[in-house]
Structure formats: structure tokens, C-alpha cells
Design a protein around this motif. Structure first.
Motif, short mmCIF file in Angstrom:
data_model
loop_
_atom_site.label_atom_id
_atom_site.label_comp_id
_atom_site.label_asym_id
_atom_site.label_seq_id
_atom_site.Cartn_x
_atom_site.Cartn_y
_atom_site.Cartn_z
N LYS A 177 -3.86 -9.01 4.82
CA LYS A 177 -4.81 -7.89 4.78
C LYS A 177 -5.66 -7.85 6.05
CE LYS A 177 -5.10 -7.51 -0.20
NZ LYS A 177 -5.80 -7.89 -1.44
N ASP A 227 -4.16 -4.32 -4.20
CA ASP A 227 -3.90 -3.65 -2.92
C ASP A 227 -5.15 -3.52 -2.05
OD1 ASP A 227 -1.28 -3.27 -3.55
OD2 ASP A 227 -1.61 -1.30 -4.46
N ARG A 283 -6.84 1.77 13.13
CA ARG A 283 -7.48 1.18 11.93
C ARG A 283 -7.67 2.22 10.83
NH1 ARG A 283 -10.74 -0.99 16.14
NH2 ARG A 283 -9.59 -2.79 16.91
N ASP A 309 -5.63 4.37 9.93
CA ASP A 309 -4.39 4.47 9.14
C ASP A 309 -4.42 3.53 7.94
OD1 ASP A 309 -3.47 6.39 10.83
OD2 ASP A 309 -2.27 5.01 12.06
N THR A 310 -4.96 2.35 8.12
CA THR A 310 -5.06 1.40 6.99
C THR A 310 -6.26 1.71 6.11
OG1 THR A 310 -4.11 -0.31 8.39
CG2 THR A 310 -5.24 -1.05 6.40
N MET A 362 0.83 -1.19 0.00
CA MET A 362 0.00 0.00 0.00
C MET A 362 0.87 1.25 0.00
SD MET A 362 -2.94 -1.22 2.62
CE MET A 362 -3.52 -2.88 2.35
N SER A 370 2.33 5.01 0.47
CA SER A 370 2.34 5.83 1.67
C SER A 370 1.82 7.24 1.39
CB SER A 370 3.76 5.89 2.23
OG SER A 370 4.61 6.41 1.23
N VAL A 377 -7.85 -3.84 0.45
CA VAL A 377 -7.85 -4.63 1.69
C VAL A 377 -9.04 -5.61 1.74
CG1 VAL A 377 -9.08 -2.91 3.10
CG2 VAL A 377 -7.45 -4.44 4.18
N SER A 397 -3.77 -6.37 8.80
CA SER A 397 -3.46 -4.94 8.65
C SER A 397 -4.54 -4.04 9.25
CB SER A 397 -3.24 -4.60 7.17
OG SER A 397 -4.49 -4.55 6.49
N VAL A 398 -5.78 -4.56 9.44
CA VAL A 398 -6.83 -3.73 10.04
C VAL A 398 -6.95 -3.96 11.55
CG1 VAL A 398 -8.15 -3.62 7.89
CG2 VAL A 398 -8.73 -5.35 9.58
N GLY A 438 -7.48 1.12 0.95
CA GLY A 438 -8.41 1.02 2.07
C GLY A 438 -9.86 1.01 1.61
#
Lengths: 116, 259
Positions: B112, B167, B192, B194-195, A1, A3, B169, B115-116, B201
Motif C-alpha cells: 500500500k 482495500d 498519486r 490515480d491511487t 483495488m 478499476s 490504502v 502504491s502512493v 483511496g
């Protein structure tokens, strides 16, 4: 992902606001101006309508209605292009094209509403 | 054998041949047999080399998801009788790398999901003497629907965005993020965001809705994602206009996994 900052929430905010605004008010305009007026269920003098839309609140309302609806359409068309053409590469050019269209439309609307 | 039905399986045996191929089997059309039962029959009686995943045989473990006639489905809950006269085409779940036959690589999904941060993140440290962390029925109801996800990945197979954008999620991960975001014991929203606000996202979702249609547990990931978009857009503007007011990540460390 990646930045880098993702600006999709920015555009989505206008999409969301436009969706709410247009779904509430556009049907009323369609009913009044698109159906009732041509079928003569309702009659109004053009001068009366012009007087109405020259009211400051009506100008603000029209500007918001048209501009937000344009942003709503821009976002939906961008995503539809992405989904229909099944191509990730289409997304960036489609985003520029759609949002530029909405911004230009907003400026034109502002000038038109201001100078009515 | 009285009545039979043909099953076409998309095989992939990388050590034998580089490309996938179709193989047809004929299995008994037993009443109440699921597609999974047919696969088990094939492995036990016709072809021991066939590989697939399954575990509970009752729609809970989420292991037996496959494409059945092009639609993602739990094969234990999909019945042969519904596909008469056949044939039934069985493929590995779409949008995933295939390891062998009907077995997909779940590593990408697991990454994925992680990541959350789908676990309870709490601000204060609690220990056993603090007792239970009580919730009212209303507080439970706020997120209960999202706890029903069994990580079967059918929604990833159904979602065209997952297929286009590696990509992204994905539906289940966002629904599970929301499961904790709406839990009143949790304070991990900031972590969360942020992701979910980033590229890949929740805002990559184009609101097609196939995830909710595919979900065997009626979790409604589409709804979860739409609710997140409203919350996430607020957070985006806060971070843009007044970063101090934005939800600050307080704590990412004290972790209790409850599900």
C-alpha cells in the motif's frame, strides 16, 4: 483495488460544501427562529418574513442551505452506519438510501422554495 | 525479586498448534522498564521461544508496535509502571495477519505504501552538477510534519476502516503521499491521484480520527487525509468536467528517494 470510477469524491464535494455552509448559517437560524423568536427577544410579523424569503436571493440561499445540508447529513449518516454496524456490506445500500433521500429532499426544497 | 508484574502474551506458534493462546509470565517491575524490556527479559530468562520485533529501543525505528491492553503502542515507549498492578496484556498489532507470536505480516502495508509513490518525482532530470535543490524554511514547513512518520503501523491498528475494508490504502500511506505532494521539489501529484482517488483511496476514510490519536510521532494522518480530500475533490471535478485541465501525469520515472 477496483478499476471502476470511484464516485466518492463527487458525494464528498457536496458533503464538504454542506458542512461549511451549514456550520456557518444553521446556528444563526437556530438562534433567531429557535431561541430569540419563541423567547420574544425579537419579534417579526409572519408576513414580513414571507416577504423576505420571497426575494430571489433569499430563495437561492434557502435552497442551497437546505439542499447542501441534506447532502452533508446523507454522507455522514452513510459513514456512521458503516462504522457503527461494522459492516462493509451495509455501505452500498446505505449509500443509495442516504443519497436518494438527499436528492428527494433537494427536489422538494426546490419546489417549495420556488412556489413560496 | 522485589516487585513483579504479570505479563500475558498472546502466543501463536502455527507449527505447534493452529490457534493462538495466552501465556502468562512474571517479570521484575523495574523502574523505567518499558513493555519491550519485559519482553526482552522473558526471552532472555523465562522463555526463549517468544518472538517479537524490535530494533532501536528509542521510538525511532517503528518495529516494536504491539497492542498493549488493547491499545496500539510502541512497546519501547510504554512503561510497566503505568500499568500497575497489572496484568498487562500484549497482543500483535490488530488488523494485520500474524506470522508468529507478536510478529505481524507487513507485506500488505508495504504494498500500500508503494502504491502512493512516496518518493520524489521530478519533471526535469537533474544531475550532481546542478547542486543542491534549495528550499526555504516555509517550503520545508509545508510538509515537514508528514516526514516524521516512522512506518510503525500503529495507525493501521487503530483505524476501524482498515479493519473493515482491506482495500483501504490507510492513514500512514496517505500522510506520506501528502509529504511528497506538498514538497515543492516534487511534481508527482498526478501519479498519486490515480491511487488516492480510486476505490480504496483517501475517500474511503470516514474521519474517525483514531489514527492521529495512536500516532506516536504526532504526524496527524487524519489532517493529512482531510487535506487530501479537498485537493482530490478538485481534481475529480477537473477530470470530470475538463479532462485536459486535470493534472496530467508527466513523469513517473525519474525517482530520487531522499528520506
Amino acid at each position: 483495488m477496483s478499476s471502476s470510477r470511484n464516485n466518492d469524491p463527487f458525494w464528498w464535494s457536496f458533503f464538504g460544501a454542506g458542512g461549511v455552509f451549514s456550520s456557518f448559517f444553521i446556528p444563526i437560524h437556530v438562534l433567531l427562529l429557535g431561541i430569540a423568536l419563541p423567547l420574544a427577544w425579537w419579534t417579526v410579523e409572519p408576513e414580513t418574513l414571507l416577504e423576505l424569503v420571497r426575494h430571489p436571493l433569499a430563495r437561492i440561499y434557502l435552497f442551497m442551505l437546505i439542499s447542501l445540508t441534506l447532502f452533508h447529513a446523507a454522507h455522514r449518516i452513510r459513514f456512521t452506519l458503516h462504522d457503527l454496524l461494522l459492516a462493509k456490506q451495509i455501505d452500498t445500500p446505505a449509500a443509495y438510501l442516504c443519497y436518494t433521500g438527499a436528492i428527494v429532499g433537494t427536489v422538494v426544497t426546490l419546489v417549495t422554495v420556488w412556489t413560496l | 525479586m522485589d516487585k513483579t508484574i504479570k505479563i500475558q502474551v498472546r502466543r501463536y506458534l502455527p507449527e505447534k498448534q493452529p490457534d493462538p493462546f495466552w501465556q502468562e509470565y512474571e517479570v521484575p517491575l523495574e523502574p523505567k522498564w518499558g513493555v519491550l524490556d519485559a519482553l526482552i527479559y522473558i526471552k532472555d530468562h523465562l522463555d526463549g521461544s517468544l518472538s517479537y520485533r524490535w530494533s532501536c529501543h528509542m521510538g525511532v525505528c517503528g518495529s516494536c508496535g504491539m497492542m498493549v491492553n488493547g491499545e496500539p503502542a510502541l512497546t519501547c515507549a510504554t512503561f510497566l509502571e503505568e500499568y500497575q498492578p497489572g496484568p498487562i496484556r500484549i497482543e500483535p498489532l490488530a488488523n494485520f495477519k500474524v506470522l508468529r507470536d507478536l510478529i505481524i505480516d507487513t507485506d500488505d502495508f508495504m504494498g500500500k505504501l508503494k502504491s502512493v509513490k512516496p518518493w520524489l518525482i521530478t519533471d526535469e532530470k537533474r544531475d550532481i552538477t546542478d547542486g543542491e535543490n534549495r528550499q526555504t524554511p516555509a517550503e520545508l514547513k509545508a510538509f515537514k510534519q508528514y516526514t516524521l512518520c516512522i512506518n510503525c503501523m500503529l495507525c493501521y491498528s487503530a483505524c476501524p476502516v482498515v479493519g473493515l475494508n482491506e482495500d483501504f490504502v490507510g492513514p500512514a500511506a496517505i500522510a506520506l503521499a501528502q509529504r511528497y505532494n506538498y514538497d515543492n521539489r516534487d511534481s508527482g501529484n498526478a501519479a498519486r491521484h490515480d491511487t488516492l482517488l480510486a476505490h480504496g483511496g483517501a475517500f474511503d476514510c470516514t474521519l474517525i480520527g483514531e489514527c492521529s490519536r495512536a500516532c506516536p510521532k504526532h504526524v496527524d494522518p487524519t489532517g493529512a487525509i482531510q487535506r487530501y480530500k479537498a485537493d482530490g475533490a478538485m481534481e475529480y471535478w477537473k477530470r470530470l468536467i475538463w479532462p485536459k485541465a486535470a493534472t496530467a501525469p508527466k513523469n513517473d520515472g525519474i525517482v530520487k528517494q531522499i528520506d
